[in-house]
Scaffold this active site. Structure first.
Site, short mmCIF file in Angstrom:
data_model
loop_
_atom_site.label_atom_id
_atom_site.label_comp_id
_atom_site.label_asym_id
_atom_site.label_seq_id
_atom_site.Cartn_x
_atom_site.Cartn_y
_atom_site.Cartn_z
N GLU A 174 -10.14 5.35 -0.22
CA GLU A 174 -9.68 3.97 -0.29
C GLU A 174 -9.89 3.56 -1.75
OE1 GLU A 174 -8.13 2.42 1.97
OE2 GLU A 174 -8.78 3.14 3.94
N GLU A 232 0.83 -1.20 0.00
CA GLU A 232 0.00 0.00 0.00
C GLU A 232 0.86 1.25 0.00
OE1 GLU A 232 -3.56 2.20 2.58
OE2 GLU A 232 -2.62 0.37 3.36
#
Length: 212
Positions: free
Chosen positions: A177, A45
């Protein structure tokens, strides 16, 4: 001025004492930062958010915007969520966007935007943050074709009071997100450089629409 906040950092995992330090988030205490998630193939990430944020910064600067990032590389530690939130005020920003990839159950897919709920000193920016969130959501959906999250939020939008980056914000700010890194379909898109460019273009359009 626009602040881009690429989530996590490449050195976080090797510095647990630093990132696990507890800091105030306006309605409690949480860890300074976290390591983030990754795809099943190991695309992290922190690398995803760093790449996407720099792609987006380049587009915004080409359009004449001033842009500040909350971290200078993908090899450092932190900064703490308190420092990330304070960047907006420090650089006199007009808006801030925190970029993340989710680590939910692999059966869930899609994206969602997180806007703040009122917590202490952020009440003045809650309404504008929601307007920013809607602009980002609509442009990201149109530009990437990704569906709204199947597991969180409603129509791609969620409001929360447990994120220090939103609780402590002093300028309109939202999180996105961008997809669920644990889901194979989302992971494939997020691992693709060409698709990350589409994401960046969509986010740039969302910010343009917000300011327009």
């Amino acid at each position: 001025m626009i602040v881009l906040d690429p989530g996590h950092n490449g050195g976080n995992a090797s510095h647990p004492a630093e990132i696990n330090k507890q800091v105030s988030v306006g309605n409690g205490r949480k860890a300074c930062d976290t390591t983030g998630t990754s795809t099943p193939d190991g695309y992290s990430e922190h690398a995803f958010t760093w790449d996407l944020s720099n792609r987006l910064a380049k587009l915004l600067r080409e359009d004449g915007a001033e842009v500040a990032l909350t971290r200078e590389s993908d090899s450092g530690v932190g900064p703490c969520i308190t420092e990330r939130a304070a960047t907006g005020k420090r650089v006199d920003a007009d808006a801030a966007l925190s970029i993340h990839g989710d680590g939910a159950d692999a059966s869930g897919y899609g994206f969602h935007v997180i806007a703040p709920l009122p917590v202490g000193g952020n009440k003045a920016i809650v309404d504008e943050s929601l307007r920013l969130g809607r602009a980002i959501r609509d442009a990201y959906r149109a530009g990437t074709g990704m569906p709204y999250s199947t597991y969180l939020g409603e129509d791609g939008l969620d409001q929360r009071d447990d994120l220090g980056g939103l609780n402590l914000a002093t300028v309109p700010k939202v999180f996105i997100e961008c997809g669920n890194m644990q889901n194979p379909g989302d992971a494939a898109k997020m691992s693709s450089a060409s698709f990350r460019q589409r994401m960046a273009e969509a986010l740039a359009k969302g910010l343009e629409n917000y300011f327009g």
